[in-house]
Design a protein around this motif. Structure first.
Motif, PDB file in Angstrom:
ATOM      1  N   GLU A   1      -9.855 -58.628  57.188  1.00  0.00           N
ATOM      2  CA  GLU A   1     -10.829 -59.306  56.331  1.00  0.00           C
ATOM      3  C   GLU A   1     -11.607 -60.379  57.086  1.00  0.00           C
ATOM      4  O   GLU A   1     -12.834 -60.487  56.936  1.00  0.00           O
ATOM      5  CB  GLU A   1     -10.150 -59.889  55.098  1.00  0.00           C
ATOM      6  CG  GLU A   1      -9.633 -58.835  54.143  1.00  0.00           C
ATOM      7  CD  GLU A   1     -10.715 -57.878  53.669  1.00  0.00           C
ATOM      8  OE1 GLU A   1     -11.849 -58.317  53.372  1.00  0.00           O
ATOM      9  OE2 GLU A   1     -10.425 -56.673  53.598  1.00  0.00           O
ATOM     10  N   GLU A   2     -10.940 -61.168  57.898  1.00  0.00           N
ATOM     11  CA  GLU A   2     -11.623 -62.223  58.648  1.00  0.00           C
ATOM     12  C   GLU A   2     -12.557 -61.640  59.706  1.00  0.00           C
ATOM     13  O   GLU A   2     -13.655 -62.165  59.921  1.00  0.00           O
ATOM     14  CB  GLU A   2     -10.606 -63.177  59.284  1.00  0.00           C
ATOM     15  CG  GLU A   2      -9.858 -64.019  58.288  1.00  0.00           C
ATOM     16  CD  GLU A   2     -10.755 -64.937  57.459  1.00  0.00           C
ATOM     17  OE1 GLU A   2     -11.791 -65.418  57.965  1.00  0.00           O
ATOM     18  OE2 GLU A   2     -10.413 -65.177  56.286  1.00  0.00           O
TER      19      GLU A   2
ATOM     20  N   TYR B   1      -9.590 -68.321  67.552  1.00  0.00           N
ATOM     21  CA  TYR B   1      -8.861 -67.714  68.671  1.00  0.00           C
ATOM     22  C   TYR B   1      -8.476 -66.274  68.354  1.00  0.00           C
ATOM     23  O   TYR B   1      -8.605 -65.380  69.198  1.00  0.00           O
ATOM     24  CB  TYR B   1      -7.610 -68.535  69.008  1.00  0.00           C
ATOM     25  CG  TYR B   1      -6.801 -67.920  70.115  1.00  0.00           C
ATOM     26  CD1 TYR B   1      -7.126 -68.151  71.446  1.00  0.00           C
ATOM     27  CD2 TYR B   1      -5.718 -67.092  69.836  1.00  0.00           C
ATOM     28  CE1 TYR B   1      -6.395 -67.580  72.470  1.00  0.00           C
ATOM     29  CE2 TYR B   1      -4.980 -66.509  70.846  1.00  0.00           C
ATOM     30  CZ  TYR B   1      -5.320 -66.761  72.168  1.00  0.00           C
ATOM     31  OH  TYR B   1      -4.592 -66.180  73.174  1.00  0.00           O
ATOM     32  N   ILE B   2      -7.996 -66.039  67.148  1.00  0.00           N
ATOM     33  CA  ILE B   2      -7.574 -64.687  66.761  1.00  0.00           C
ATOM     34  C   ILE B   2      -8.763 -63.736  66.776  1.00  0.00           C
ATOM     35  O   ILE B   2      -8.670 -62.631  67.328  1.00  0.00           O
ATOM     36  CB  ILE B   2      -6.882 -64.704  65.380  1.00  0.00           C
ATOM     37  CG1 ILE B   2      -5.562 -65.482  65.468  1.00  0.00           C
ATOM     38  CG2 ILE B   2      -6.646 -63.282  64.871  1.00  0.00           C
ATOM     39  CD1 ILE B   2      -4.934 -65.795  64.126  1.00  0.00           C
ATOM     40  N   ILE B   3      -9.892 -64.148  66.201  1.00  0.00           N
ATOM     41  CA  ILE B   3     -11.090 -63.297  66.183  1.00  0.00           C
ATOM     42  C   ILE B   3     -11.553 -63.019  67.608  1.00  0.00           C
ATOM     43  O   ILE B   3     -11.880 -61.881  67.953  1.00  0.00           O
ATOM     44  CB  ILE B   3     -12.220 -63.938  65.349  1.00  0.00           C
ATOM     45  CG1 ILE B   3     -11.800 -64.107  63.886  1.00  0.00           C
ATOM     46  CG2 ILE B   3     -13.511 -63.133  65.466  1.00  0.00           C
ATOM     47  CD1 ILE B   3     -11.452 -62.830  63.164  1.00  0.00           C
TER      48      ILE B   3
ATOM     49  N   LYS C   1     -18.064 -60.395  61.517  1.00  0.00           N
ATOM     50  CA  LYS C   1     -18.975 -59.392  62.081  1.00  0.00           C
ATOM     51  C   LYS C   1     -19.913 -58.789  61.038  1.00  0.00           C
ATOM     52  O   LYS C   1     -20.611 -57.808  61.326  1.00  0.00           O
ATOM     53  CB  LYS C   1     -18.170 -58.265  62.740  1.00  0.00           C
ATOM     54  CG  LYS C   1     -17.318 -58.735  63.887  1.00  0.00           C
ATOM     55  CD  LYS C   1     -18.207 -59.291  64.966  1.00  0.00           C
ATOM     56  CE  LYS C   1     -17.408 -59.793  66.136  1.00  0.00           C
ATOM     57  NZ  LYS C   1     -18.277 -60.357  67.164  1.00  0.00           N
ATOM     58  N   SER C   2     -19.916 -59.343  59.839  1.00  0.00           N
ATOM     59  CA  SER C   2     -20.751 -58.833  58.744  1.00  0.00           C
ATOM     60  C   SER C   2     -20.547 -57.327  58.536  1.00  0.00           C
ATOM     61  O   SER C   2     -21.501 -56.561  58.427  1.00  0.00           O
ATOM     62  CB  SER C   2     -22.233 -59.141  59.001  1.00  0.00           C
ATOM     63  OG  SER C   2     -22.450 -60.524  59.094  1.00  0.00           O
TER      64      SER C   2
ATOM     65  N   ARG D   1     -13.278 -51.736  55.033  1.00  0.00           N
ATOM     66  CA  ARG D   1     -12.893 -50.347  55.301  1.00  0.00           C
ATOM     67  C   ARG D   1     -13.328 -49.925  56.700  1.00  0.00           C
ATOM     68  O   ARG D   1     -12.566 -49.296  57.431  1.00  0.00           O
ATOM     69  CB  ARG D   1     -13.498 -49.407  54.263  1.00  0.00           C
ATOM     70  CG  ARG D   1     -13.109 -47.954  54.466  1.00  0.00           C
ATOM     71  CD  ARG D   1     -13.760 -47.062  53.438  1.00  0.00           C
ATOM     72  NE  ARG D   1     -13.492 -47.528  52.096  1.00  0.00           N
ATOM     73  CZ  ARG D   1     -12.660 -46.936  51.251  1.00  0.00           C
ATOM     74  NH1 ARG D   1     -12.032 -45.851  51.605  1.00  0.00           N
ATOM     75  NH2 ARG D   1     -12.483 -47.426  50.047  1.00  0.00           N
ATOM     76  N   ASP D   2     -14.558 -50.285  57.081  1.00  0.00           N
ATOM     77  CA  ASP D   2     -15.041 -49.933  58.420  1.00  0.00           C
ATOM     78  C   ASP D   2     -14.231 -50.643  59.506  1.00  0.00           C
ATOM     79  O   ASP D   2     -13.928 -50.054  60.545  1.00  0.00           O
ATOM     80  CB  ASP D   2     -16.525 -50.276  58.569  1.00  0.00           C
ATOM     81  CG  ASP D   2     -17.427 -49.367  57.741  1.00  0.00           C
ATOM     82  OD1 ASP D   2     -16.971 -48.276  57.326  1.00  0.00           O
ATOM     83  OD2 ASP D   2     -18.591 -49.755  57.505  1.00  0.00           O
TER      84      ASP D   2
END
Length: 73
Positions: A18-19, A58-60, A24-25, A29-30
């Motif tokens: 979700e984040e 950091y995670i992203i 990334k807009s 599902r994608d």
């Protein structure tokens, strides 16, 4: 793996999907499909102990690196 640890990992992976989607807009599902194809789901699960203690940015960034290169710097 205990049921409790499995649940925590599943919640973390869901949060990451979700984040990342928001960052990334994209739709969830994608992102989930991409994470599955690129083995990000396995990466997140196997590195849960370290990653879940880090901040969102950091995670992203770590996920972006893994998606791009298939490894972490």
């Amino acid at each position: 793996m205990s049921d409790e640890l499995f649940q925590k990992k599943a919640e973390f992976v869901s949060w990451c999907i979700e984040e990342y989607a928001v960052a990334k807009s994209m739709n969830g599902r994608d992102v989930a499909n991409m994470f599955s194809e690129k083995k990000v789901l396995d990466f997140l699960s196997s590195h849960y102990e370290i990653l879940h203690t880090q901040g969102k940015s950091y995670i992203i960034e770590t996920i972006e690196d893994f998606v791009r290169t298939g490894e972490v710097k």
